[in-house]
Design an enzyme around this catalytic site. Structure first.
Site, PDB file in Angstrom:
ATOM      1  N   ARG A 193      12.003 -19.650  22.405  1.00 55.70           N
ATOM      2  CA  ARG A 193      13.228 -19.085  21.842  1.00 55.70           C
ATOM      3  C   ARG A 193      14.371 -19.214  22.839  1.00 55.70           C
ATOM      4  O   ARG A 193      14.182 -19.071  24.040  1.00 55.70           O
ATOM      5  CB  ARG A 193      13.031 -17.609  21.479  1.00 55.70           C
ATOM      6  CG  ARG A 193      11.964 -17.362  20.442  1.00 55.70           C
ATOM      7  CD  ARG A 193      11.816 -15.876  20.160  1.00 55.70           C
ATOM      8  NE  ARG A 193      10.555 -15.582  19.504  1.00 55.70           N
ATOM      9  CZ  ARG A 193       9.818 -14.504  19.737  1.00 55.70           C
ATOM     10  NH1 ARG A 193      10.228 -13.610  20.618  1.00 55.70           N
ATOM     11  NH2 ARG A 193       8.690 -14.320  19.087  1.00 55.70           N
ATOM     12  N   ASN A 206      -3.745  -5.496  15.026  1.00 62.32           N
ATOM     13  CA  ASN A 206      -2.519  -6.288  15.135  1.00 62.32           C
ATOM     14  C   ASN A 206      -2.707  -7.508  14.244  1.00 62.32           C
ATOM     15  O   ASN A 206      -3.347  -8.479  14.635  1.00 62.32           O
ATOM     16  CB  ASN A 206      -2.272  -6.688  16.583  1.00 62.32           C
ATOM     17  CG  ASN A 206      -0.959  -7.434  16.776  1.00 62.32           C
ATOM     18  OD1 ASN A 206      -0.294  -7.822  15.822  1.00 62.32           O
ATOM     19  ND2 ASN A 206      -0.577  -7.651  18.026  1.00 62.32           N
TER      20      ASN A 206
END
Length: 368
Positions: A214, A7
């Protein structure tokens, strides 16, 4: 099969080496390219990974790629053409795909004889029907600029939905599960028969649930207003909505643990942030119950979902008329099933394992 899962972030590489479902090694290289960091660049980071783990007999490398656009519906062996398509999707994921591409390029260079496989966060959501994926905007604009709902956290939602069905003894190909991936990033998904039919994130990971930094869903007019009336540049607005909104914007802290401590002490800003966060989850649960026509289970996962009984309680409070209740003793203990025996809708806590899901998808791809 022996699979190395990578990742690659903009300044980090997380890795995990599997033999089947057994973890042989794992680690994290951080602050890549920074002064005093673990590695000068991604090539140095991956060289360090490969020097520290036993890659003898390695069957494949699985790469997490955030955005696969509409082109990729499943894990895909990477060749030059696939690499070019992922590169072409950078405008849809400018913060994520470039880092994945760096990891892929270096791994292909260092392990030229080992198959490299891309596993996309968006692929699981390619089964969402058109009426759930398109936006009601000018169709020609949408087509030209690839504007549609893509969804994210797909590996987590796929894994958790399947594990929930197994936990409850339900056939995965018929189970209706609402999965709630609640971490610093957060998303909801309606899964029917192992297929995503709705999800809260959209063209980007910004919309949907309230997250650590967010905003989640907002009226698009907020952006126009801040630009035209407040005079803020578009880049500054984007930065505000992605890095200084959500819990951070409401409470000044993006860590739910800290927000909950302040909430428990009666802090008004933290209380509002907690309430907004949980109400948004409840709104999506109700929506997905309607889309699915009822559910067999609701599954909480990821950092907040797995570790906050308070969030689980508040997010589902008042839904008993819909067959959704929580046994508070089980919830506080963190049992895997936290609903009462015989509840019409099971409520579960299911740890996610995105790296294992990636390894399993790589294995399936190579066996096809």
């Amino acid at each position: 099969m022996k699979i190395l899962v990578l990742n690659s972030g903009s300044s980090s590489v997380k890795y995990r080496l599997f033999d089947g479902t057994t973890t042989l090694a794992k680690g994290l290289i951080e602050r890549i390219g920074e002064s005093g960091g673990d590695a000068a660049d991604h090539e140095a980071a991956l060289q360090r990974v490969m020097a520290s783990v036993d890659l003898d007999g390695l069957d494949a490398v699985g790469h997490r790629v955030v955005h696969g656009g509409s082109e990729f519906r499943k894990a895909t062996v990477i060749d030059d053409d696939v690499f070019a398509v992922i590169e072409g999707l950078v405008p849809l994921a400018p913060l994520h795909n470039p880092a994945a591409l760096s990891g892929i390029a270096v791994a292909r260079k260092l392990l030229p004889d080992v198959p490299q496989v891309a596993v996309f966060d968006t692929a699981f959501h390619q089964t969402i029907p058109p009426e759930g994926a398109v936006y009601a905007i000018d169709a020609s604009l949408a087509e030209r600029w690839q504007i549609r709902r893509y969804g994210f956290h797909g590996t987590s939602h796929a894994y958790v939905a399947r594990q929930t069905a197994e936990l409850l003894g339900l056939p995965a190909d018929r189970a209706k599960v609402i999965t709630l991936h609640l971490g610093n990033g957060a998303s909801a998904c309606a899964v029917e028969g192992g297929r995503s039919v709705a999800t809260s994130m959209g063209m980007s990971p910004l919309p949907g649930l309230v997250m650590g930094t967010r905003s989640g869903d907002i009226d698009p007019t907020v952006i126009f207003h801040l630009h035209r009336v407040a005079g803020l540049p578009i880049d500054e607005i984007e930065r505000s909505l992605t890095r200084f909104a959500g819990l951070q914007g409401l409470a000044g802290d993006n860590d739910m643990r800290t927000v909950q401590d302040r909430w428990a002490a009666g802090d008004p800003a933290a209380t509002l942030a907690f309430d907004v966060y949980c109400r948004r989850i409840k709104e999506y649960v109700g929506t997905y119950l309607a889309i699915l026509g009822g559910a067999d289970a609701i599954a909480f996962t990821a950092g907040v979902g797995e570790h906050s009984p308070e969030v689980r309680t508040a997010s589902l409070a008042g839904l008993s008329a819909l067959g959704i209740t929580i046994d508070e003793a089980r919830n506080e203990r963190g049992d895997r099933i936290i609903s009462p025996d015989g509840a019409p809708v099971a409520v579960c806590v299911v740890p996610t394992d995105e790296e294992l899901e990636i390894a399993q998808q790589v294995t399936e791809q190579l066996r096809d």
